[in-house]
Design a protein around this motif. Structure first.
Motif, PDB file in Angstrom:
ATOM      1  N   SER A 119      12.748   4.271  11.679  1.00  0.00           N
ATOM      2  CA  SER A 119      11.485   4.378  10.959  1.00  0.00           C
ATOM      3  C   SER A 119      11.565   3.572   9.664  1.00  0.00           C
ATOM      4  CB  SER A 119      11.145   5.833  10.658  1.00  0.00           C
ATOM      5  OG  SER A 119      12.040   6.353   9.709  1.00  0.00           O
ATOM      6  N   ASP A 120      10.401   3.182   9.190  1.00  0.00           N
ATOM      7  CA  ASP A 120      10.327   2.329   8.012  1.00  0.00           C
ATOM      8  C   ASP A 120       8.950   2.555   7.383  1.00  0.00           C
ATOM      9  OD1 ASP A 120      10.909   0.350   6.172  1.00  0.00           O
ATOM     10  OD2 ASP A 120      11.181  -1.241   7.626  1.00  0.00           O
ATOM     11  N   LEU A 169       5.204   0.798  15.751  1.00  0.00           N
ATOM     12  CA  LEU A 169       4.371   1.908  16.215  1.00  0.00           C
ATOM     13  C   LEU A 169       3.921   2.738  15.017  1.00  0.00           C
ATOM     14  CD1 LEU A 169       6.554   2.962  19.267  1.00  0.00           C
ATOM     15  CD2 LEU A 169       4.412   1.665  19.310  1.00  0.00           C
ATOM     16  N   GLN A 185      12.284  10.405  17.334  1.00  0.00           N
ATOM     17  CA  GLN A 185      11.884  10.417  15.927  1.00  0.00           C
ATOM     18  C   GLN A 185      10.988  11.579  15.502  1.00  0.00           C
ATOM     19  OE1 GLN A 185      12.615   8.150  13.394  1.00  0.00           O
ATOM     20  NE2 GLN A 185      14.064   7.050  14.671  1.00  0.00           N
ATOM     21  N   LYS A 221       3.936   4.888   7.201  1.00  0.00           N
ATOM     22  CA  LYS A 221       5.125   5.017   8.044  1.00  0.00           C
ATOM     23  C   LYS A 221       4.957   4.239   9.349  1.00  0.00           C
ATOM     24  CE  LYS A 221       8.718   8.278   8.952  1.00  0.00           C
ATOM     25  NZ  LYS A 221       9.182   9.663   8.713  1.00  0.00           N
ATOM     26  N   ILE A 222       5.982   3.505   9.715  1.00  0.00           N
ATOM     27  CA  ILE A 222       5.982   2.785  10.981  1.00  0.00           C
ATOM     28  C   ILE A 222       7.320   3.005  11.685  1.00  0.00           C
ATOM     29  CG2 ILE A 222       4.348   1.000  10.278  1.00  0.00           C
ATOM     30  CD1 ILE A 222       6.716  -0.831   9.693  1.00  0.00           C
TER      31      ILE A 222
END
Lengths: 250, 250, 250, 250
Positions: free
Chosen positions: D188-189, C51, C77, D196-197
């Motif tokens: 998140s990564d 996402l 998040q 950001k994903i």
């Protein structure tokens, strides 16, 4: 010889299966294609999402991406050895004239070329599946020839074969791309909820299908081979452009 | 003058908004762009699903399709008058060398050309949004010039502008496409479920960025204009090809 | 009070904008919605792709995912503080009877509930955008009441408001879900290329719209509030089932 | 007996193939499933695009849609005869507790129920493909029993089978849904371009896995059968709700 085979109709399509069998007579073939029909994908890349692979019972590798993704992924990540040749097809339907710009099958060949390999795109100009065999035969013969007559490093071959029996095929013509008339090819409609929608529709009529074009070859019972170059720079226009730009004051 | 404006970053992107405002000073502008980021869309078409439009508060029309879809739909269905020019951009990031093959912004311009219109693609070679103004300024000046110096019917202009202030821009260079090295640009990883995935990654290093190329212009503080031709036929190779095909017996 | 607002029509829809303004009178509102129309998304999750978020000029956060993704991502998040309430809507069109199973708007509320928060879904039973104000007003009044009368921990409220002026609204009815007849709601057609396609079409006629149902309330000029429980276990059937399973020999 | 078989892992998955073979021993089976992995699809519908079908070499019909689409399309358009039963599975992985809300496999069964048919969802609680046979065996035995003990008209059965050999299976338990803890399941990564994903990650730890739950059955070597009801109305809360709404003045 090692061949990487791909297409845009998807790894379950008849055309790629027939071609895989024919190529296996003359080479080690690895088949990596899209998991869904990607007709019209052109050279599109999947940049925002990751790619995944699935190996099918017949050894084909299905990728959740475009034809370009398939060839790029195969060469850069999946294959142990760099192939000697990239072949794309047999496309279900012709890729003539302007079609090449939108074709995912031609794009798969182009991607092979970009990665430094000779590449061929093959399409059946018609829908009669029985005649995929004709296109496969022509492709094998061209590949045999290619071994001793390499292509220039910035070109691919775009082959179209009429959907007729091999015995009826008159020969092979080297051609340039013709042109379709592009206007009036889209129609509007409403979906079942009354909302307006638009569809691409039938292909435009031919605008330039004269002698020397790929359209002409197919219409006359010949397989068509068009060399396509990958560098889009229009060298001829550079001088002119330079002159009129001279007048711009930023 | 009437201008059709599109892009590939989507209708909500900063680059298309800045360009729309700049172009509105010299023309009637209609903006039709993708409803989502379509970077890497190339000339892809949406063939299997219908297209839909939504008109936003600012008058922009968002389409659930690719850049090519946007231009084709606009010209064939949405606009009352055929535009005089198609402009695509300002792309967020450069479209240099091989990038043009994959760029949806260049593809939007190409589609305009295919439908018979002069067309320009514009990209900002950098990410600093403040400098979209520089790219917009260059574009406006080129368009003014274009009125009296029409392009050949099978060509588009691909403009890249460095992300610097206008006052720092050294000028405009006419260039040919350079080349990036394509290998090693993909990486593998695992998703959070432990399944293998692959991503396109950083762009390849430059392979041909010498004098005369678009890479060179940008690296030296110049805007780059590359004329691109749309016909991919490799006329020069036809004779050779004809000779070796003569030996094929079907 | 902090409210997380989402919907399924997408962050650019009129309904969520009207509701955001009304809720801002009584709470701090953070809006996180899909970047595209997700009608019919139900509780679907985006598992295979990552996402991404984009913050718009109006402060809304657009997510390339489903309504469930939006609520889950926001709470786990994006938000600094856990909200006190999740609100979804105003949906463009009713969510009555069986609709709740397929509705992305109801799903957004359900996801809030799953993450431990009170949650409300709101829909306008009609298309006249002027009357989103009526639905927004009802929602605000219900939320005020909710502060002193908390919902059971496994339930959400599904509100439907007729598309009429507030002055014409007769009141609020507590209702159970009615039912639509589901058959015959799909039609077949051909695309412009002659290939068979199928579309969902008009909603089925009402099968159970009697007194006490949400259909009945709307038809009679009342807002409808249906408490929905999230646990699908059919406790009443367990004994019976246990008896007949006893006979199975594996 | 006629059975319509579907799933959410897609028509090429191992689980649906094993189940198709087992069911064919006791019924005429027609298999209609998604052409791609639709895990997490819940009851989502494809409303904005048309559906298409493709019949594979093994007779399975692949649909470019969700599990709900497959069942709805099959019953309303594709089948000559209404089936006697809808079966969904065998899902690759468990559908326990809250999972049922997001599961496309459970949704396929729910859609059968909505269209008036008895329906069963089956999942293998584990990944060892050799044990699909155990789940298939349990399913066949339950179906045989179902003939003489019909389900209530608003319920489906959700079956989970541990990934162990049939000889190790201790029996079948009738269960209620347990619950997972939902928080902290997203991470998140950054993608390779530095953007950001966010990904859904590992399933939450169990929050309610006590005796009587589906989690408990699986953990103790039993197949779990949970009756699920489709009507989400929370009848018990209606009186209370009616009282506090009485205080609202519109």
């Amino acid at each position: 010889m090692r061949i990487l085979l791909s297409n845009d109709d998807g790894v379950y399509a008849k055309g790629i299966q027939v071609l895989q069998q024919a190529l296996s007579q003359i080479a080690d073939v690895i088949t990596v294609g899209p998991d869904r029909n990607c007709s019209g994908a052109s050279n599109s890349l999947t940049l925002l999402n990751p790619l995944r692979t699935q190996t099918l019972d017949n050894g084909f590798i299905a990728v959740n991406g475009t034809p370009t993704d398939c060839v790029h992924l195969a060469i850069s990540q999946l294959l142990d050895h760099t192939p000697d040749l990239v072949v794309a097809g047999i496309n279900h339907g012709a890729n003539l004239g302007d079609d090449v710009l939108y074709s995912g099958t031609v794009a798969a060949a182009t991607e092979g070329r970009h990665l430094g390999l000779p590449a061929i795109a093959v399409s059946l100009a018609g829908r009669e599946e029985a005649h995929f065999a004709t296109a496969a035969h022509v492709t094998v013969e061209v590949i045999k020839k290619l071994k001793s007559h390499p292509l220039p490093a910035d070109q691919i071959l775009n082959i179209n074969v009429p959907a007729i029996a091999l015995s009826e095929l008159k020969g092979i013509m080297v051609t340039r791309l013709g042109r379709r008339h592009k206007a009036e090819t889209m129609s509007s409609d409403t979906d079942p909820w009354g909302r307006k929608i638009y569809w691409y529709g039938s292909l435009g009529p031919e605008l330039d299908a004269g002698e020397g074009t790929d359209f002409y070859a197919i219409a006359n019972g010949y397989a068509s081979i068009t060399p396509l170059h990958v560098d889009m720079s229009a060298y001829k226009s550079m001088d002119t452009l330079e002159q009129w730009l001279a007048g711009i004051r930023l």
